[in-house]
Scaffold this active site. Structure first.
Site, short mmCIF file in Angstrom:
data_model
loop_
_atom_site.label_atom_id
_atom_site.label_comp_id
_atom_site.label_asym_id
_atom_site.label_seq_id
_atom_site.Cartn_x
_atom_site.Cartn_y
_atom_site.Cartn_z
N GLY A 46 -32.56 65.96 132.61
CA GLY A 46 -32.00 66.99 131.75
C GLY A 46 -30.58 66.46 133.35
CD GLN A 51 -27.67 68.26 137.86
OE1 GLN A 51 -27.90 68.01 137.15
NE2 GLN A 51 -27.98 67.35 138.83
CB CYS A 93 -32.27 67.21 141.94
SG CYS A 93 -30.90 68.40 141.39
CG LEU A 94 -30.19 63.15 137.82
CD1 LEU A 94 -29.49 62.96 136.66
CD2 LEU A 94 -31.05 61.66 138.56
CG HIS A 135 -34.41 71.44 137.91
ND1 HIS A 135 -34.84 70.95 138.36
CD2 HIS A 135 -32.95 70.98 137.63
CE1 HIS A 135 -34.19 70.55 139.21
NE2 HIS A 135 -32.72 69.68 138.88
CD GLU A 136 -31.70 70.17 134.56
OE1 GLU A 136 -29.78 69.99 134.44
OE2 GLU A 136 -32.23 69.64 134.32
CG HIS A 139 -28.38 71.66 138.50
ND1 HIS A 139 -28.39 71.70 139.04
CD2 HIS A 139 -28.94 71.64 138.30
CE1 HIS A 139 -28.50 70.82 140.34
NE2 HIS A 139 -29.32 70.51 138.99
O1 GNR Z 1 -34.56 64.42 136.56
C1 GNR Z 1 -34.96 65.36 136.23
N1 GNR Z 1 -36.03 65.40 136.73
C2 GNR Z 1 -37.38 66.67 137.28
C3 GNR Z 1 -38.22 66.55 137.09
C4 GNR Z 1 -39.12 67.79 137.03
C5 GNR Z 1 -38.26 68.98 137.66
C6 GNR Z 1 -37.39 69.12 136.80
C7 GNR Z 1 -36.28 67.51 136.72
S1 GNR Z 1 -34.34 67.58 136.25
C8 GNR Z 1 -34.12 65.53 136.61
C9 GNR Z 1 -32.85 65.86 136.48
C10 GNR Z 1 -31.55 66.81 137.23
O2 GNR Z 1 -31.55 66.65 138.56
N2 GNR Z 1 -31.73 67.99 136.23
O3 GNR Z 1 -30.63 68.94 136.89
NI NI Z 2 -31.35 69.06 138.86
#
Ligand code: GNR
Ligand code: NI
Length: 173
Positions: A46, A51, A93-94, A135-136, A139
């Protein structure tokens, strides 16, 4: 297509609230394509526009396994309902490279959004998809998964990332 640079915590941009998108046009679709490429390259499942430093309510998700790609673009996503039952996933999270923690969230949610064409859609998310979309959307509101941890754990992660950033800067000078 261009790969963009992903912003790493700590950075004040990641704490800003993103703005709603007013029109879905070719320029926006170009940005979505770039986000998707950046996400695949990372690799991640995601990515939110913030980001890559763009404060727009825009996310891309692809939780499919390598071969069959199944990208989903969500513009102005809104959570309509969340289930009472929760599930726990180890999140990454990236913007927090190398950092992982188990986070509890509603196990299912219903999302309203505009798709790649600007069409109103609904998505009933379960499993990893439910976790990822929440999660997104976090953000887009300036929230990171570390915000759900104790202050001690959160501060430890931020400190580690700060140190990594300093070393990186030193190396490129
Ligand atoms: O790549 C991602 N893996 C992930 C694993 C578990 C829960 C959420 C994520 S999202 C993350 C990519 C990211 O940072 N998206 O904002
Ligand atoms: Ni993230």
């Amino acid at each position: 297509m261009t790969k963009r640079t992903i912003i790493i915590e700590p950075d004040p941009i990641l704490r800003k609230k993103s703005d709603a998108i007013e029109k879905v046009d070719d320029e926006l679709r170009k940005l979505m394509d770039e986000m998707l490429e950046t996400m695949y390259e990372a690799p991640g499942i995601g990515l939110a526009a913030v980001q890559i430093g763009i404060l727009k309510r825009l996310i891309v998700i692809d939780i499919s396994k390598e071969e069959k790609k199944n990208p989903i673009f969500l513009i102005n996503p809104e959570i309509i309902t969340k289930s009472k039952n929760k599930s726990v996933y180890e999140e990454g999270c990236l913007s927090l490279p190398g950092q992982f923690a188990e986070i509890e969230r509603p196990a299912e949610c219903l999302i309203k959004y505009l798709d790649y064409q600007g069409k109103q859609k609904e998505l009933k998310a379960t499993g990893l998809m439910a976790t990822c979309v929440q999660h997104e959307i976090d953000h887009l509101n300036g929230v990171l998964f570390i915000d759900y941890l104790s202050k001690l754990k959160k501060d430890m992660i931020i400190k580690r990332l700060q140190k990594k950033k300093k070393e990186f800067k030193k190396n490129i000078l």
